[in-house]
Design an enzyme around this catalytic site. Structure first.
Site, mmCIF file in Angstrom:
data_model
loop_
_atom_site.group_PDB
_atom_site.id
_atom_site.type_symbol
_atom_site.label_atom_id
_atom_site.label_comp_id
_atom_site.label_asym_id
_atom_site.label_seq_id
_atom_site.Cartn_x
_atom_site.Cartn_y
_atom_site.Cartn_z
ATOM 1 N N ARG A 1 0.834 -1.198 0.000
ATOM 2 C CA ARG A 1 0.000 0.000 0.000
ATOM 3 C C ARG A 1 0.872 1.253 0.000
ATOM 4 N NH1 ARG A 1 -4.778 -1.134 4.350
ATOM 5 N NH2 ARG A 1 -3.068 -1.830 5.711
ATOM 6 N N ASP B 1 -11.332 -7.153 7.364
ATOM 7 C CA ASP B 1 -11.300 -5.740 7.015
ATOM 8 C C ASP B 1 -10.924 -5.637 5.542
ATOM 9 O OD1 ASP B 1 -10.383 -2.783 8.679
ATOM 10 O OD2 ASP B 1 -10.301 -3.048 6.518
ATOM 11 N N GLU C 1 -15.947 -5.651 7.142
ATOM 12 C CA GLU C 1 -15.685 -4.231 7.356
ATOM 13 C C GLU C 1 -15.229 -3.545 6.074
ATOM 14 O OE1 GLU C 1 -13.584 -3.240 10.906
ATOM 15 O OE2 GLU C 1 -12.532 -1.557 9.976
ATOM 16 N N GLU D 1 -14.701 4.342 8.959
ATOM 17 C CA GLU D 1 -13.421 4.954 9.347
ATOM 18 C C GLU D 1 -12.980 6.042 8.372
ATOM 19 O OE1 GLU D 1 -11.214 1.116 9.062
ATOM 20 O OE2 GLU D 1 -9.610 2.343 8.212
ATOM 21 N N ASP E 1 -13.165 7.310 12.892
ATOM 22 C CA ASP E 1 -11.862 7.524 13.515
ATOM 23 C C ASP E 1 -11.901 8.925 14.114
ATOM 24 O OD1 ASP E 1 -8.588 6.572 13.077
ATOM 25 O OD2 ASP E 1 -9.089 8.590 13.750
ATOM 26 N N HIS F 1 -12.674 3.482 14.978
ATOM 27 C CA HIS F 1 -11.465 2.927 14.368
ATOM 28 C C HIS F 1 -10.303 3.221 15.312
ATOM 29 C CE1 HIS F 1 -7.850 3.635 11.742
ATOM 30 N NE2 HIS F 1 -8.118 2.367 11.555
ATOM 31 N N GLU G 1 -11.267 -1.018 19.503
ATOM 32 C CA GLU G 1 -10.288 -1.654 18.608
ATOM 33 C C GLU G 1 -8.879 -1.393 19.124
ATOM 34 O OE1 GLU G 1 -10.126 -0.266 14.540
ATOM 35 O OE2 GLU G 1 -8.615 -1.744 13.994
#
Ligand SMILES: C[C@H](O)[C@H](O)[C@@H](O)[C@@H](O)C(=O)O
Ligand SMILES: [Mg+2]
Length: 395
Positions: A48, A214, A241, A269, A292, A319, A339
């Site tokens: 990523r 996720d 998710e 999020e 978040d 988040h 989390e």
């Protein structure tokens, strides 16, 4: 009691993990062939970071009051966030009383409405807002949770996000959320690998341990429906998710109608403000909202989002955002668990989530954190003095 005024606001950038927790070194589980909307391009599939998930870096916001008290917060925002703070938002903060949090938020949001609304601008507003809550609580000598109405339970319980749900179970967490590694562009072979990994984790974790996937916005409705249905029927997946891009409210509503009853659909999020979450609620997009607090508008906005969700009978499980969400979760009835994002490279050690930026950052012990562990002024953390701060802009 005369409340001090805010004399200075300063914005800095920091590189290397911390609040921009995707900004890790090589070999970290969080950058290992995790599926994303960019994974349709093979060159951006393995990492990523290759498409820039860590380009922003950390934004550190510091606010100093007339009595010398300093509040601070970190979030994802880097140099862009510094510019927005120094060149635009500072005028709404300096000179105000430390108690003027609601007015400051409204002015920051409305003054940036023509170019903000979500994304980096709301990350930045969140960072300022969290720093203001840290400052106010320190001026009053109380933990932030005390300003929110206080704990509604004696401890927080956590699920863990990371590559090793089997270790999460051994470490006392209530569940394990796996990143999804394969998506539509990898066809039936990828789907098989996704299901095999889940099957292996189910064998290692037993039938009662929560297992979640996720999907980081990376799927389409058909693939998400097929994955969710088999994962739930055969391996007891608890929730799927962020299966779809955040703007596809219609897709989420369809997904929720298509998946088996009992499987939870979650997202949020990368959503921001009470209006974004109102859309998720009123379109029936999800069972659990996951804002978040460092991205949705800060604590001031999260309180509004939470009340709206509560009226709809929905849970709010923020988040992972370290102490910034823990002080919130401990005070909300519709936030029954939290989390914990495992930031150790092998997802095998319980380490502070925003390491190395926050000193005294509490970590779950046996998957839990006593409310008393949060009983220090403000958010209860100190900025690591050894960090190389850079202030790219001034006002
Ligand atoms: C593990 C996920 O791919 C993301 O990196 C994570 O930050 C986020 O989606 C989460 O829910 O923790
Ligand atoms: Mg997620």
């Amino acid at each position: 009691m005369d409340m001090p005024t805010i004399q200075h606001i300063r914005a800095f950038t920091l590189r290397g993990a911390g609040a921009d927790y995707h900004d890790q070194g090589s070999g970290h589980w969080i950058d290992d062939h995790i599926w994303t909307p960019m994974a349709k391009y093979p060159e951006y599939r393995q990492s990523r970071q290759s498409f820039g998930i860590n380009v922003l870096g950390t934004l550190l916001v510091e606010v100093e009051a007339s009595d010398g008290t300093v509040g601070f917060a970190v979030t994802t925002g880097g140099e862009l966030g510094c510019w927005i703070v120094e060149k635009h938002l500072a005028r709404f903060v300096e000179g105000q009383k430390v108690t003027d949090i609601e007015k400051i938020w409204d002015q920051m949001y409305n003054a940036t409405l023509y170019y903000g609304r979500k994304g980096i601008v709301l990350n930045t507003i969140s960072g300022v807002d969290l720093a203001l809550w840290d400052l106010l609580a320190k001026v009053r000598g109380e933990p932030v949770h005390a300003l929110l109405g206080g704990p509604v339970r004696d401890e927080l319980q956590f699920y863990m996000t990371g590559a090793r749900p089997d270790l999460a179970k051994a470490q006392g967490f209530i569940g394990g959320k796996l990143p999804l590694h394969h998506g539509p562009a990898e066809g039936p072979e990828g789907m098989r690998k996704n299901l095999e990994l889940l099957a292996a984790m189910r064998r290692q974790c037993g039938d009662d341990f929560w297992l979640m996937y996720d999907c980081w916005m990376g799927l389409d409705l058909d693939y998400a429906t097929r994955l969710a249905t088999t994962a739930y029927n055969e391996f007891g997946l608890k929730w799927i998710e962020e299966a779809l891009p955040p703007d596809d409210y219609w897709g989420y509503a369809d997904l929720r109608r298509k998946v088996p009853p009992g499987l939870l659909v979650t997202t949020g999020e990368h959503e921001a403000t009470r209006w974004g979450f109102r859309l998720l609620l009123e379109m029936g997009c999800c069972d659990i909202l996951q804002p978040d607090v460092g991205w949705c508008g800060g604590l001031t906005e999260l309180l509004k989002i939470s009340a709206l969700a509560d009226a709809h009978g929905k849970l709010v499980v923020p988040h992972g955002s370290s102490v910034y969400s823990y002080h919130f979760v401990i005070t909300r009835h519709n936030s029954p668990f939290a989390e914990f994002l495992n930031m150790s490279p092998g997802a095998d050690q319980v380490v502070p989530m925003f390491h190395p930026q926050l000193l005294d950052e509490p970590v779950p012990v046996n998957g839990r954190l006593k409310a008393s562990a949060l009983d220090k002024p403000g958010f209860g953390v100190r900025l690591n003095p050894d960090l190389a701060l850079h202030r790219p802009h001034t006002h």
